[in-house]
Write an enzyme that holds these catalytic residues in place. Structure first.
Site, PDB file in Angstrom:
ATOM      1  N   HIS A 152    -102.484 129.970  46.970  1.00  0.00           N
ATOM      2  CA  HIS A 152    -101.974 129.109  46.124  1.00  0.00           C
ATOM      3  C   HIS A 152    -100.630 128.533  47.082  1.00  0.00           C
ATOM      4  O   HIS A 152    -100.560 127.367  47.002  1.00  0.00           O
ATOM      5  CB  HIS A 152    -101.698 129.150  44.658  1.00  0.00           C
TER       6      HIS A 152
ATOM      7  N   HIS B  63     -91.023 125.293  47.595  1.00  0.00           N
ATOM      8  CA  HIS B  63     -91.174 123.698  48.135  1.00  0.00           C
ATOM      9  C   HIS B  63     -89.648 123.392  48.759  1.00  0.00           C
ATOM     10  O   HIS B  63     -89.840 122.826  49.834  1.00  0.00           O
ATOM     11  CB  HIS B  63     -91.272 122.732  46.790  1.00  0.00           C
TER      12      HIS B  63
END
Length: 342
Positions: free
Chosen positions: A272, A299
């Protein structure tokens, strides 16, 4: 033999060009030319509109989403139908918050949790699309990119006339922050190597490497779901996060296991992270050609790498890339034709 590259009608796209004469025409002044031009990968969009409904992972707000075809050169554009069709391009300059998801903002208008659908677009080779939604956050659906992939498959894929431009890395880029690391190295393909290390008995240190060619995204990445810990749930909700999280849209970790197994892959957690990275790197605005390595990044580091690359134009170049199988096959055909009088 005549050098075709020097002829005035050559556009610079020739891979193979042969001039030849046959015994029948020798000396007649008639020259036969076989010219093979480069067959470039075209840009792609979807064939028809497709839609879904869901809730946002962090906002918990209901949202209707629709993906529409878009002309060549459009890129990926998000459109807020609840705000008079306000559009936000999926590019680095619009990146806003990047803590637990990647969000875009333009003139105060927010689009949140963009990484899964952007990842699906890259994985499925979609260059141009409009993504309409009537709220601020994209639907989390099952927590992976697979539902978005299935939407694209349902809509169909249409090749467009314009050749696809890639962003090819020319010089290595490395970034460190404590024990976190992310880098990209020159390559003519797109590959990702990712490592994570979570203090959980089911995860620990996981690594995964994939080259994003020949359907590998669909087989190995798209179905990997986001995950979270039951122990961290209340603290995150107090921060205004994961209000839409449930056992149906994420892997729920208990102190020593998984509450809603089975896993889709033994190493679903690191897969993921690869999915997220592919989505975040889509904010380069073009598909990348490079080998990407990440260790415990997230991120913020993904999008920092994007910004760093785009700021320094000596690190990359725009290229078009041939469809190798077609070019190879056509080169063989042209070679055979060159040995024939017609």
């Amino acid at each position: 033999m005549i050098d075709c590259a020097k002829l005035p009608w050559n556009s610079g796209s020739v891979i193979y060009c042969g001039f030849f004469t046959t015994d029948n025409f020798r000396g007649s002044g008639v020259i036969y030319c076989i010219q093979l031009k480069r067959f470039l990968n075209p840009e792609q969009t979807i064939r028809s509109a497709v839609e879904c409904n869901g809730i946002g992972l962090h906002s918990g707000a209901p949202v209707a989403m629709r993906i529409l075809p878009a002309p060549s050169g459009t890129g990926i554009v998000f459109r807020r139908t609840d705000l008079d069709g306000f559009e936000i391009e999926a590019v680095s300059r619009n990146v806003a918050r990047v803590s637990y998801a990647t969000s875009l903002m333009k003139k105060g208008v927010l689009i949140s949790t963009t990484e899964h659908v952007l990842s699906a677009f890259i994985g499925m080779g979609i260059d141009n699309a409009i993504v309409e939604l009537d709220n601020l956050e994209l639907p989390i659906l099952d927590g992976s990119a697979r539902p978005f992939v299935e939407m694209i498959q349902k809509a169909g894929i249409r090749k467009q006339r314009r050749p696809r431009k890639y962003l090819r890395i020319r010089r290595q880029v490395e970034m460190r922050e404590g024990n976190k690391f992310i880098a990209v190295y020159p390559s003519d393909t797109y590959s990702v190597s990712y490592a994570i290390n979570f203090p959980h008995p089911l995860i620990g240190k996981e690594t995964f490497q994939v080259e994003l060619t020949n359907g590998s995204y669909l087989r190995h990445i798209a179905a990997a779901r986001t995950f979270g810990s039951r122990q961290d749930e209340q603290a995150m909700r107090d921060m205004g996060l994961i209000r839409g999280a449930s056992r149906e849209n994420c892997i729920v970790l208990t102190r020593d296991g998984v509450e809603n197994g089975p896993l889709r892959f033994p190493d679903e957690f690191v897969r993921h992270k690869v999915l997220d990275l592919v989505g975040d790197l889509a904010l380069l605005g073009k598909q990348i050609l490079g080998n990407v390595f990440a260790d415990r990044a997230g991120h913020a580091m993904h999008t920092a790498l994007v910004s760093h690359i785009l700021r320094d134009k000596t690190l990359w170049e725009e290229v078009t890339f041939p469809t190798e199988n077609r070019a190879s096959a056509l080169a063989s055909s042209a070679g055979a034709a060159a040995g024939s009088p017609f």
